[in-house]
Design a protein around this motif. Structure first.
Motif, PDB file in Angstrom:
ATOM      1  N   ASP A  68       0.834  -1.201   0.000  1.00  0.00           N
ATOM      2  CA  ASP A  68       0.000   0.000   0.000  1.00  0.00           C
ATOM      3  C   ASP A  68       0.867   1.248   0.000  1.00  0.00           C
ATOM      4  O   ASP A  68       2.037   1.212   0.382  1.00  0.00           O
ATOM      5  CB  ASP A  68      -0.891   0.040   1.257  1.00  0.00           C
ATOM      6  CG  ASP A  68      -1.925  -1.065   1.283  1.00  0.00           C
ATOM      7  OD1 ASP A  68      -2.430  -1.448   0.203  1.00  0.00           O
ATOM      8  OD2 ASP A  68      -2.235  -1.547   2.390  1.00  0.00           O
ATOM      9  N   VAL A  69       0.261   2.362  -0.416  1.00  0.00           N
ATOM     10  CA  VAL A  69       0.894   3.676  -0.351  1.00  0.00           C
ATOM     11  C   VAL A  69       0.005   4.557   0.513  1.00  0.00           C
ATOM     12  O   VAL A  69      -1.216   4.560   0.353  1.00  0.00           O
ATOM     13  CB  VAL A  69       1.065   4.302  -1.753  1.00  0.00           C
ATOM     14  CG1 VAL A  69       1.583   5.738  -1.653  1.00  0.00           C
ATOM     15  CG2 VAL A  69       2.001   3.459  -2.611  1.00  0.00           C
ATOM     16  N   VAL A  70       0.629   5.298   1.433  1.00  0.00           N
ATOM     17  CA  VAL A  70      -0.092   6.218   2.308  1.00  0.00           C
ATOM     18  C   VAL A  70       0.416   7.630   2.049  1.00  0.00           C
ATOM     19  O   VAL A  70       1.627   7.861   2.034  1.00  0.00           O
ATOM     20  CB  VAL A  70       0.099   5.843   3.791  1.00  0.00           C
ATOM     21  CG1 VAL A  70      -0.563   6.869   4.700  1.00  0.00           C
ATOM     22  CG2 VAL A  70      -0.450   4.448   4.060  1.00  0.00           C
ATOM     23  N   ILE A  71      -0.514   8.565   1.854  1.00  0.00           N
ATOM     24  CA  ILE A  71      -0.164   9.974   1.684  1.00  0.00           C
ATOM     25  C   ILE A  71      -0.613  10.699   2.939  1.00  0.00           C
ATOM     26  O   ILE A  71      -1.804  10.717   3.262  1.00  0.00           O
ATOM     27  CB  ILE A  71      -0.841  10.586   0.436  1.00  0.00           C
ATOM     28  CG1 ILE A  71      -0.250  10.012  -0.848  1.00  0.00           C
ATOM     29  CG2 ILE A  71      -0.628  12.091   0.410  1.00  0.00           C
ATOM     30  CD1 ILE A  71      -0.913   8.831  -1.364  1.00  0.00           C
ATOM     31  N   GLY A  93       6.295  15.426  -1.491  1.00  0.00           N
ATOM     32  CA  GLY A  93       7.059  14.423  -2.226  1.00  0.00           C
ATOM     33  C   GLY A  93       8.109  13.709  -1.406  1.00  0.00           C
ATOM     34  O   GLY A  93       8.743  12.772  -1.891  1.00  0.00           O
ATOM     35  N   GLU A  94       8.311  14.111  -0.152  1.00  0.00           N
ATOM     36  CA  GLU A  94       9.318  13.462   0.700  1.00  0.00           C
ATOM     37  C   GLU A  94       8.844  12.064   1.089  1.00  0.00           C
ATOM     38  O   GLU A  94       7.744  11.891   1.606  1.00  0.00           O
ATOM     39  CB  GLU A  94       9.558  14.294   1.955  1.00  0.00           C
ATOM     40  CG  GLU A  94      10.555  13.676   2.910  1.00  0.00           C
ATOM     41  CD  GLU A  94      10.711  14.468   4.198  1.00  0.00           C
ATOM     42  OE1 GLU A  94      11.405  13.954   5.092  1.00  0.00           O
ATOM     43  OE2 GLU A  94      10.132  15.566   4.330  1.00  0.00           O
ATOM     44  N   MET A  95       9.691  11.076   0.834  1.00  0.00           N
ATOM     45  CA  MET A  95       9.387   9.708   1.221  1.00  0.00           C
ATOM     46  C   MET A  95       9.780   9.506   2.678  1.00  0.00           C
ATOM     47  O   MET A  95      10.852   9.952   3.103  1.00  0.00           O
ATOM     48  CB  MET A  95      10.163   8.723   0.338  1.00  0.00           C
ATOM     49  CG  MET A  95       9.835   8.798  -1.138  1.00  0.00           C
ATOM     50  SD  MET A  95       8.131   8.397  -1.550  1.00  0.00           S
ATOM     51  CE  MET A  95       8.058   6.698  -1.042  1.00  0.00           C
ATOM     52  N   LEU A  96       8.932   8.842   3.429  1.00  0.00           N
ATOM     53  CA  LEU A  96       9.237   8.497   4.815  1.00  0.00           C
ATOM     54  C   LEU A  96       9.446   6.984   4.862  1.00  0.00           C
ATOM     55  O   LEU A  96       8.581   6.218   4.434  1.00  0.00           O
ATOM     56  CB  LEU A  96       8.112   8.944   5.736  1.00  0.00           C
ATOM     57  CG  LEU A  96       7.882  10.460   5.724  1.00  0.00           C
ATOM     58  CD1 LEU A  96       6.647  10.840   6.505  1.00  0.00           C
ATOM     59  CD2 LEU A  96       9.100  11.192   6.252  1.00  0.00           C
ATOM     60  N   THR A  97      10.619   6.580   5.355  1.00  0.00           N
ATOM     61  CA  THR A  97      11.034   5.182   5.309  1.00  0.00           C
ATOM     62  C   THR A  97      11.562   4.744   6.677  1.00  0.00           C
ATOM     63  O   THR A  97      11.707   5.560   7.591  1.00  0.00           O
ATOM     64  CB  THR A  97      12.160   4.995   4.280  1.00  0.00           C
ATOM     65  OG1 THR A  97      13.317   5.706   4.739  1.00  0.00           O
ATOM     66  CG2 THR A  97      11.753   5.501   2.896  1.00  0.00           C
ATOM     67  N   ASP A 132       6.680  21.747  -5.037  1.00  0.00           N
ATOM     68  CA  ASP A 132       6.236  20.696  -4.111  1.00  0.00           C
ATOM     69  C   ASP A 132       5.285  19.738  -4.826  1.00  0.00           C
ATOM     70  O   ASP A 132       5.383  18.520  -4.688  1.00  0.00           O
ATOM     71  CB  ASP A 132       5.518  21.301  -2.896  1.00  0.00           C
ATOM     72  CG  ASP A 132       6.440  22.067  -1.982  1.00  0.00           C
ATOM     73  OD1 ASP A 132       7.624  21.709  -1.857  1.00  0.00           O
ATOM     74  OD2 ASP A 132       5.957  23.050  -1.371  1.00  0.00           O
ATOM     75  N   ARG A 133       4.365  20.292  -5.592  1.00  0.00           N
ATOM     76  CA  ARG A 133       3.386  19.470  -6.320  1.00  0.00           C
ATOM     77  C   ARG A 133       4.093  18.563  -7.321  1.00  0.00           C
ATOM     78  O   ARG A 133       3.776  17.378  -7.443  1.00  0.00           O
ATOM     79  CB  ARG A 133       2.376  20.382  -7.025  1.00  0.00           C
ATOM     80  CG  ARG A 133       1.143  19.683  -7.508  1.00  0.00           C
ATOM     81  CD  ARG A 133       0.102  20.681  -8.009  1.00  0.00           C
ATOM     82  NE  ARG A 133      -0.291  21.684  -7.045  1.00  0.00           N
ATOM     83  CZ  ARG A 133      -1.154  21.495  -6.050  1.00  0.00           C
ATOM     84  NH1 ARG A 133      -1.732  20.329  -5.890  1.00  0.00           N
ATOM     85  NH2 ARG A 133      -1.460  22.469  -5.219  1.00  0.00           N
ATOM     86  N   SER A 134       5.069  19.098  -8.013  1.00  0.00           N
ATOM     87  CA  SER A 134       5.827  18.315  -8.984  1.00  0.00           C
ATOM     88  C   SER A 134       6.622  17.205  -8.296  1.00  0.00           C
ATOM     89  O   SER A 134       6.640  16.060  -8.765  1.00  0.00           O
ATOM     90  CB  SER A 134       6.767  19.244  -9.758  1.00  0.00           C
ATOM     91  OG  SER A 134       7.529  18.516 -10.674  1.00  0.00           O
ATOM     92  N   ARG A 135       7.270  17.541  -7.169  1.00  0.00           N
ATOM     93  CA  ARG A 135       8.015  16.526  -6.410  1.00  0.00           C
ATOM     94  C   ARG A 135       7.069  15.450  -5.893  1.00  0.00           C
ATOM     95  O   ARG A 135       7.403  14.267  -5.873  1.00  0.00           O
ATOM     96  CB  ARG A 135       8.761  17.163  -5.241  1.00  0.00           C
ATOM     97  CG  ARG A 135      10.117  17.733  -5.608  1.00  0.00           C
ATOM     98  CD  ARG A 135      10.936  18.106  -4.379  1.00  0.00           C
ATOM     99  NE  ARG A 135      10.254  19.063  -3.520  1.00  0.00           N
ATOM    100  CZ  ARG A 135      10.287  20.386  -3.698  1.00  0.00           C
ATOM    101  NH1 ARG A 135      10.973  20.904  -4.696  1.00  0.00           N
ATOM    102  NH2 ARG A 135       9.632  21.189  -2.878  1.00  0.00           N
ATOM    103  N   PHE A 136       5.857  15.854  -5.492  1.00  0.00           N
ATOM    104  CA  PHE A 136       4.885  14.880  -5.017  1.00  0.00           C
ATOM    105  C   PHE A 136       4.513  13.905  -6.134  1.00  0.00           C
ATOM    106  O   PHE A 136       4.486  12.687  -5.927  1.00  0.00           O
ATOM    107  CB  PHE A 136       3.621  15.554  -4.478  1.00  0.00           C
ATOM    108  CG  PHE A 136       2.572  14.541  -4.116  1.00  0.00           C
ATOM    109  CD1 PHE A 136       2.659  13.843  -2.923  1.00  0.00           C
ATOM    110  CD2 PHE A 136       1.537  14.259  -4.981  1.00  0.00           C
ATOM    111  CE1 PHE A 136       1.721  12.865  -2.608  1.00  0.00           C
ATOM    112  CE2 PHE A 136       0.596  13.286  -4.667  1.00  0.00           C
ATOM    113  CZ  PHE A 136       0.684  12.594  -3.482  1.00  0.00           C
ATOM    114  N   LEU A 137       4.194  14.422  -7.308  1.00  0.00           N
ATOM    115  CA  LEU A 137       3.822  13.546  -8.428  1.00  0.00           C
ATOM    116  C   LEU A 137       4.925  12.548  -8.744  1.00  0.00           C
ATOM    117  O   LEU A 137       4.664  11.358  -8.937  1.00  0.00           O
ATOM    118  CB  LEU A 137       3.497  14.388  -9.672  1.00  0.00           C
ATOM    119  CG  LEU A 137       2.081  14.927  -9.745  1.00  0.00           C
ATOM    120  CD1 LEU A 137       1.963  15.977 -10.836  1.00  0.00           C
ATOM    121  CD2 LEU A 137       1.082  13.807  -9.953  1.00  0.00           C
TER     122      LEU A 137
END
Length: 149
Positions: A68-71, A93-97, A132-137
């Motif tokens: 799954d992916v969570v936003i 767009g920052e990934m949390l790992t 930010d929107r572009s990095r998110f996509l």
């Protein structure tokens, strides 16, 4: 991959989630305390949870897992979802790992302590930008591929 979960309260990227999720044919759950217009997209389920602190977060945390992916911008929710094996991405767009969630949680707690210590402290947050929107996509596309692979 099973689903995309969106912590939708104050989420500025719902349209982008719908675009990417639809392209990949994924089920999407838009979770909030209300006030959202349901989407006509058959892949999207709008989930309205009862009022209360962290009710939407708990609904997502109870369901999200591997594949799954969570936003979300909520760091404690992100930590629970990372621990459950989900891919987690913030609105910018920052990934949390597993590698960075501990540091992100610690920074969040430090900032909360600083705000509590100085009740006159104002602002501090940045506006949401086109970058930010572009990095998110870009990040969402990578998260979807990672979750399905």
């Amino acid at each position: 991959m099973s689903a995309i979960y969106v912590d939708a309260d104050a989420c500025p990227v719902k349209a982008e989630v719908e675009k990417v999720g639809t392209r990949h044919g994924l089920r999407m759950f838009i979770v909030s305390n209300g006030g959202l217009r349901p989407s006509q997209n058959p892949l999207i389920e709008t989930v309205i949870v009862p009022e209360g602190a962290d009710v939407a977060d708990q609904w997502i945390a109870d369901r999200a897992g591997p594949g799954d992916v969570v936003i979300t911008g909520d760091i404690p929710l992100a930590a629970k979802c990372v621990e459950a094996g989900a891919q987690v991405i913030k609105h910018n767009g920052e990934m949390l790992t597993e590698r960075n969630i501990g540091q992100v949680l610690a920074t969040r707690d430090l900032m909360a302590d600083l705000r509590a210590a100085d009740p006159f402290r104002q602002g501090g947050g940045k506006g949401f930008t086109k970058a930010d929107r572009s990095r998110f996509l870009d990040g969402l596309e990578r998260a979807v591929r990672a979750a399905s692979g």
